[in-house]
Design an enzyme around this catalytic site. Structure first.
Site, PDB file in Angstrom:
ATOM      1  N   ARG A   1      46.673  33.287  34.256  1.00 43.74           N
ATOM      2  CA  ARG A   1      47.692  33.785  35.022  1.00 43.74           C
ATOM      3  C   ARG A   1      46.685  34.933  35.878  1.00 43.74           C
ATOM      4  NH1 ARG A   1      52.188  35.972  30.816  1.00 43.74           N
ATOM      5  NH2 ARG A   1      51.637  34.573  29.098  1.00 43.74           N
TER       6      ARG A   1
ATOM      7  N   ASP B   1      45.446  37.512  38.736  1.00 43.93           N
ATOM      8  CA  ASP B   1      45.884  38.498  39.085  1.00 43.93           C
ATOM      9  C   ASP B   1      45.773  38.462  40.723  1.00 43.93           C
ATOM     10  OD1 ASP B   1      46.173  39.642  36.704  1.00 43.93           O
ATOM     11  OD2 ASP B   1      44.016  40.749  36.792  1.00 43.93           O
TER      12      ASP B   1
ATOM     13  N   ARG C   1      36.892  41.937  35.343  1.00 42.65           N
ATOM     14  CA  ARG C   1      36.725  43.098  36.408  1.00 42.65           C
ATOM     15  C   ARG C   1      36.262  44.236  35.811  1.00 42.65           C
ATOM     16  NH1 ARG C   1      42.161  43.096  39.728  1.00 42.65           N
ATOM     17  NH2 ARG C   1      41.230  44.969  40.667  1.00 42.65           N
TER      18      ARG C   1
END
Length: 268
Positions: A49, A51, A197
């Protein structure tokens, strides 16, 4: 009948993969195209999934359907209804026990970073950027080694993460430089929300000499998000490849046309 699709997409204009009420997501765009092609609604499940702003080179999805179509028609036919920023790369019949998300045993993400005093508008949305002309790659690689193996990655976990456990196994974190570009490869059994990230934010702090290599070990052991660096931009993050057992015969993404295809050939 269960069918799997391989997708590439530019995530810059989308609010991530997962369907939302405003319907500006990759899943919404794909399901609209599938419904038009199959003349009936179809629900999809994705391996990852991604972002908002995150891209995909090798996203895998599956869906169940009674619509009878030649298998390659699910590529060309669905692509005819998709925006230019999304394209089906392949379609494959898979057994009923195949699940795009839960059958995957590993995921690989790439991050492309542009290191230059002046930003490039042509790379906006496609590569991360730092204004330093040079980062300390030796220090960054040493810090990356701290994260290898199975750990509690709570320090790199978003507050919105829904994973049942913060413990993940990071198999590889490779860093290669080509001119003003630095390419990162993250390979793990699974990732937490914003994990890549958040790690990127820490590695860049180390590359800038704002933090030491030993600092990352302290952050990892603290298991507190506030101890780590801020979440780095999504622009340069790509879901590159999903690993499945050979028995499912899921095609691998074609990465040869990308700069990282050559870089990671010897690592595969």
């Amino acid at each position: 009948m269960r069918i799997a699709l391989g997708l590439q997409y530019d995530g810059a204009t989308f609010s991530g993969w997962q369907s939302q009420q405003h319907r500006n997501t990759v899943q919404d765009a794909l399901e609209r195209a599938l419904a038009l092609f199959a003349t009936r609604p179809l629900k999809t499940v994705a391996a990852g999934r991604t972002d908002a702003g995150v891209h995909a080179l090798g996203q895998v999805v599956h869906f169940d359907t009674e619509a009878q179509r030649p298998i390659f028609a699910w590529v060309r036919g669905v692509n005819a209804f998709l925006p230019a920023s999304i394209a089906v790369q392949w379609a494959q019949h898979v057994p009923a026990e195949f699940h795009a998300r839960f059958s995957a045993y590993e995921r690989t993400y790439y991050y492309m970073l542009y290191s230059h005093p002046i930003r490039s508008p042509l790379l906006a949305g496609r590569a991360g950027w730092v204004y330093q002309a040079e980062l300390d790659l030796t220090a960054m690689r040493a810090a990356a080694c701290v994260l290898l193996g199975e750990h509690d990655f709570s320090a790199f976990r978003s507050s919105e993460c829904q994973a049942k456990s913060p413990c993940k196994h990071l198999y590889a974190l490779d860093i290669e430089a080509r001119g003003h570009f630095i390419y990162f490869r993250f390979r793990a059994n699974a990732f937490l929300h914003h994990m890549v990230r958040n790690i990127m934010g820490c590695l860049i702090e180390i590359g800038r000499h704002r933090q030491s290599v030993s600092w990352l070990q302290t952050v990892l052991e603290a298991r507190e998000r506030r101890q780590a660096a801020p979440t780095f931009m999504a622009d340069g993050l790509y879901l590159a490849q999903i690993g499945y057992l050979p028995t499912f015969k899921v095609p691998l993404p074609d990465l040869t046309s990308q700069p990282w295809g050559e870089l990671w050939a010897s690592h595969s």
